[in-house]
Design a protein around this motif. Sequence first.
Motif, short mmCIF file in Angstrom:
data_model
loop_
_atom_site.label_atom_id
_atom_site.label_comp_id
_atom_site.label_asym_id
_atom_site.label_seq_id
_atom_site.Cartn_x
_atom_site.Cartn_y
_atom_site.Cartn_z
N SER A 1 -6.62 9.16 -1.24
CA SER A 1 -6.74 10.65 -0.85
C SER A 1 -5.45 10.41 0.33
CB SER A 1 -7.92 10.68 -0.52
OG SER A 1 -8.74 11.98 0.34
N GLY A 2 -5.22 11.65 0.72
CA GLY A 2 -4.69 12.53 2.01
C GLY A 2 -5.60 11.55 3.21
N ASN A 3 -6.32 11.72 2.91
CA ASN A 3 -7.70 11.09 4.25
C ASN A 3 -6.87 9.66 4.58
OD1 ASN A 3 -8.11 13.58 5.31
ND2 ASN A 3 -10.37 13.70 4.07
N ASP A 4 -7.00 8.98 2.76
CA ASP A 4 -7.01 7.01 3.55
C ASP A 4 -6.70 6.89 4.42
OD1 ASP A 4 -8.90 7.39 1.43
OD2 ASP A 4 -7.12 7.05 -0.46
N PRO A 5 -6.90 5.64 5.02
CA PRO A 5 -6.35 5.16 5.45
C PRO A 5 -4.84 4.93 5.51
CG PRO A 5 -7.86 3.92 5.71
CD PRO A 5 -7.86 5.11 4.65
N ILE A 6 -3.72 4.93 7.37
CA ILE A 6 -2.15 4.64 6.14
C ILE A 6 -2.27 3.65 7.66
CG2 ILE A 6 0.05 5.18 7.39
CD1 ILE A 6 -1.30 8.06 7.26
N ASP A 7 -1.22 2.01 5.91
CA ASP A 7 -1.05 0.54 7.08
C ASP A 7 0.17 0.74 5.86
OD1 ASP A 7 -1.20 -2.22 6.82
OD2 ASP A 7 -3.27 -2.36 6.80
N ILE A 8 0.88 0.47 7.23
CA ILE A 8 2.58 0.71 6.82
C ILE A 8 3.41 -0.21 7.61
CG2 ILE A 8 3.17 2.58 8.72
CD1 ILE A 8 5.39 2.84 6.31
N GLN A 9 4.21 -0.96 6.76
CA GLN A 9 4.60 -2.13 7.61
C GLN A 9 6.63 -1.85 7.80
OE1 GLN A 9 5.39 -5.62 5.28
NE2 GLN A 9 5.17 -7.30 6.88
N SER A 10 6.75 -2.69 9.32
CA SER A 10 8.47 -1.93 9.45
C SER A 10 8.97 -3.50 8.07
CB SER A 10 8.41 -2.35 10.57
OG SER A 10 8.20 -3.87 11.19
N SER A 11 10.67 -2.27 8.55
CA SER A 11 10.95 -2.81 7.65
C SER A 11 12.48 -2.87 8.23
CB SER A 11 11.92 -1.99 6.27
OG SER A 11 12.55 -3.10 5.68
N SER A 12 12.60 -3.99 8.67
CA SER A 12 14.42 -4.73 9.58
C SER A 12 14.77 -5.71 9.23
CB SER A 12 13.67 -4.49 11.28
OG SER A 12 14.18 -4.94 12.24
N THR A 13 15.27 -5.94 9.86
CA THR A 13 16.44 -7.37 9.50
C THR A 13 16.02 -8.19 10.66
OG1 THR A 13 18.32 -7.03 10.73
CG2 THR A 13 17.99 -6.64 8.47
N GLN A 14 15.63 -8.06 11.73
CA GLN A 14 15.29 -8.29 13.43
C GLN A 14 13.60 -9.02 13.04
OE1 GLN A 14 16.62 -6.91 16.89
NE2 GLN A 14 18.37 -6.25 15.60
N PRO A 15 13.35 -9.93 13.71
CA PRO A 15 12.01 -10.19 13.93
C PRO A 15 11.09 -8.93 14.56
CG PRO A 15 13.08 -12.26 14.63
CD PRO A 15 13.92 -10.92 14.60
N THR A 16 10.29 -8.45 14.37
CA THR A 16 9.40 -7.59 14.59
C THR A 16 8.39 -7.30 15.24
OG1 THR A 16 11.09 -5.96 13.67
CG2 THR A 16 9.20 -4.66 14.75
N ARG A 17 7.80 -7.30 16.59
CA ARG A 17 5.86 -6.97 17.38
C ARG A 17 5.98 -5.95 17.85
NH1 ARG A 17 2.82 -9.14 21.55
NH2 ARG A 17 4.71 -9.26 22.96
N PHE A 18 5.09 -5.04 17.18
CA PHE A 18 5.05 -3.78 17.73
C PHE A 18 4.29 -4.08 18.86
CE2 PHE A 18 5.14 -1.87 13.41
CZ PHE A 18 6.96 -1.72 13.94
N VAL A 19 4.68 -3.09 20.42
CA VAL A 19 3.91 -4.04 21.32
C VAL A 19 2.96 -2.64 22.18
CG1 VAL A 19 4.24 -4.11 23.97
CG2 VAL A 19 5.53 -5.46 22.10
N ASP A 20 3.61 -1.39 21.62
CA ASP A 20 3.15 -0.20 22.39
C ASP A 20 3.39 1.39 21.03
OD1 ASP A 20 1.59 1.73 24.11
OD2 ASP A 20 1.79 0.18 25.42
N CYS A 21 3.09 2.24 21.77
CA CYS A 21 3.79 4.16 21.32
C CYS A 21 3.63 4.60 22.16
CB CYS A 21 3.46 3.96 19.90
SG CYS A 21 1.50 3.92 19.66
N ILE A 22 4.20 6.07 22.14
CA ILE A 22 3.75 7.06 22.19
C ILE A 22 4.12 8.29 21.70
CG2 ILE A 22 6.46 7.53 23.32
CD1 ILE A 22 5.07 8.71 25.66
N GLU A 23 3.09 9.09 21.77
CA GLU A 23 3.61 10.41 20.26
C GLU A 23 4.45 11.43 21.30
OE1 GLU A 23 -0.21 12.90 17.60
OE2 GLU A 23 -0.23 12.06 20.24
N THR A 24 4.77 11.67 20.02
CA THR A 24 6.10 12.97 20.87
C THR A 24 5.82 13.76 19.02
OG1 THR A 24 7.49 12.44 18.89
CG2 THR A 24 7.68 11.49 21.36
N ASN A 25 6.38 15.03 19.08
CA ASN A 25 6.25 16.69 18.40
C ASN A 25 6.72 15.87 16.68
OD1 ASN A 25 8.75 16.51 19.08
ND2 ASN A 25 9.01 19.28 19.78
N THR A 26 8.01 15.51 16.77
CA THR A 26 8.70 14.65 16.12
C THR A 26 7.68 13.69 15.09
OG1 THR A 26 9.85 13.28 16.91
CG2 THR A 26 10.29 16.14 16.61
#
Length: 950
Positions: A545-570
């Motif tokens: 469903s379009g309302n279902d949760p979203i669970d997505i993993q990054s794709s990168s050659t470097q080790p990645t650890r997400f720390v923070d985020c900010i919303e933009t219009n894009t």
Amino acid sequence: MTSITQTIPSFTGGISQQPDELMLPGQVKDLLNGVPDITEGLVKRPGSRYLNSLSGATSTGSWFSYYRDESEGAYIGQVQTNGSVNIWKVSDGTAVSVSGNVSSYLSHTSASDLKFLTVADTTFATNTTVNTAKTTAKSQTRAASVGRTSPDENFQTFVELRQVSHGREYSFDVASPGAADAYVGGSSSRGVVTKISLKTPADSPFYQATSNTTVTDPTGEVVTITRGVNGGYKGLDPGLPYQGSGIFEIDNGGTPGNGMVVRLTVTGQVQVSKHSVGTIDSDDYVGVYNSNVELLHGGNNYAAGTDVTVVLKNVTHTIRIEEVLPVKTKLDLGTFRPTPTSFDANQTISADTVLDIDLANTSLTPNVQKIGNGFFISHTSAFNVTTAQPDLWRITSTEVNDVTELPRQCKNGMVIKIVNSSDSQEDDFYLKFVGQNNADGPGSWEETVRPSSSGVDVFTTLNQETLPIKIQRQANGSFQVSYITWDTRAVGDDATNPFPTFLDKKISQTFFHRNRLGFLCEDNVILSQADEIFNFFNNTALVVSGNDPIDIQSSSTQPTRFVDCIETNTGLIIFGETQQFMLHTDSDSLTPTTAKLSNISTYRYSPDTPPISLGTTIGFLDTAGTYSRLFEMFDIKREGEPQLIDQTKVVSKLVPNSVNIISNSRENSTIFLAEKGSPDLYLYRYITVGSERIQTAWYKWTLPYNVAYLFVLDDNLYLVSSDYKLLELNLQDRNVGTTVDDFVPGVGFFGDVRDYQIYLDSSQFITAGSYNSTDNTTTISWPNRVGTGTPAVVDRDTGAVYKYKSVSGNDFVFHGNFAGQTVIIGWLFDFNASIPKFYVRKTAGEKTTSDLTASLIIQRIHLHYGDVSQINAKVNLRDNQVVSNVLDQTIMDWYKAGKGPFVDNYSYTVPIYQRNSNFRVDVTSTHPGPASLNSLTWEGDYTPMNHKRV
């Protein structure tokens, strides 16, 4: 040698650490406690005003702020290291009632352990050191779902009656999975009757032989039939009372065998007895009968050669079982073989006729319950139900392939697994029967979670004590701290509806994006259902469903650890320590199928400070080096890399890498940087008009106290000192009347009445104490002072400044007599602007060059001040001599008696007569009155040192 003059029109460029000759006009070498304002010039910063001591606060813990609305204002909160929460009103620093206790989750050791997100009246607090977990709660077993738990009957089947027909045997067998075939009758010599016959005529009561016999006629009278050669014939009534037809179920008494059904037909005719002699008279007419038997149903457990009897019209007929067919099937748990339904089409039959619950309970080992038009069969071990009449019975076990074959009446709570494909478990789902009013019988099938079973625990619930909590404002103005009741997994299993990927991991940040609550966890971005922000499970395992949760993993050659985020219009810009990503969609809506996570840049990022919005751009800090760098990201698009500028390039050694507080005032276009426990603030001012950045300036403030926390609300900067005092610094209205009371009356250049702001830190309005005429001093008690420094007192009516003499405890002594007056007391602070060397500068387009080879002797400089009281233009000579040029606020004829000794426009000339490389000018002010520098004009002798070609 040529006498020339040049003007620096403003000093709004802020600090530059470039060599003097590379600096742009308007930049300074250093700027302390000033504000480069494109409207008012270079002005002294406002002073801070004491609001209150935050009762219950501690020197440790994590701070957060929350703005409600214009009428109610804002709140400031602290979560102490032991997990307790305190909240105060920002307007006056008074404490607000806080209820609830979630200290086990909020307990922490470092202030950076907690992160906060405010959505409307709810603030979410996230402990980044806590591993999320699930509870031990799991789905019901099949036995518990249907209430069969003593003992646990987890193996279930519903046998549904599909139709009711005449002359049918409604039978089925129940067997364990490993059962061997066995004879239904228990012997190979017994079985279903396949052939029968009537006994020979000699055995019939109607056979006309020489004998005497008796029969009972239909009326019950015993009649003697006499047959003789010469004695005539009596007893066989020519009225044919014994003819007829009947259907009989034959139960062979104590001899095994039951369920056989036959139709016996006896027809008769009147004729002359074959024993008549002589003249035929009326006594010679007798009824002669013909008997016929038809096998309608073979029953069970009969042996060949067995005689059975039936009675028609009170006449007993003997039937011989000629042949039987032994039947083998799996039935170690019983067989249900009721009497066949009536073969008489005129006889009404019903489901109750077939569903003989007494027979089922006596014939079957499992537990049997009659529900509607079927049997619910449950057992403690696995079993199979089979039937040779699939058109009569629909057998529904706990696993089926076709959802359309499910019964409409069933056991309330029965759970069925729908297996769509044997090759994959990802398209399987589970349905639960929900009876009307939760009762057995009619109802509907609803999707449900997989039942738990022996060895398979299907957990359903996130542990709320390991996930972010909420601090929520209540209707009465108080706050409640509580755990969040997260939605449980209601459908599917670990293959079709797994737990979110943050399970058993640490959540690094909580965010809100497109009406979804989201978590950052390692290299995953997890968002809740749309409109159901506490639900991280799918509502159905059937479709995406379009309302279902979203669970997505990054794709990168470097080790990645997400720390923070900010919303933009894009999209959502997500910051890792070394990379930046964007969560976006090419569609109008963000769904599990349209969500994309793209790598957009690879810059270092400091996890101690969140990214901030600068209106249409994003700012973030990199503290990896010796000094901090402020990057500004702009031109952010879904495709392609964004543009980035290092805004600290001109002040590469200004901001230390220990800063861990960042706040932004978009109204004042100013970023505030600070380090917890330090009195220093580093500010960056940016002003954009259209697409052009018309000002970019760095400067520094030093406060008389250490800062624990700060945030901006509208035009006010709120600060919490390390000793948990709340202070306010107004960023605007520096020279116009406002509701703030730290202004004194004065006059403008043309005699117009106006107010001037007083510049003291930690200022308060206090009523002075007693006057000592002996030494002409007044004592004032100042117990709520914040920080240290040199104090001063200003008369709010006249602007008179009283000089500090001494202190004893909380009692401060000042020169002068102002006993009983309400005065302003606070700490003096220094304003300082270091002006770079003067060069002959030439501008071509946007490029400015300095003449380094010429000889330039500066004769004098003209300082053009705005609002000013006492200000010093110090000339620092090469031999360490300092020449002060103080403009005193008491200039003759420039102010009125009884008004503040301030002026709003004055030009001051300082003689120099030095080579431009031999001196430096610092503009300073410590006076509590205003100080501002609008522009500067220098005059000098200019000699180019190059030869001119002729």
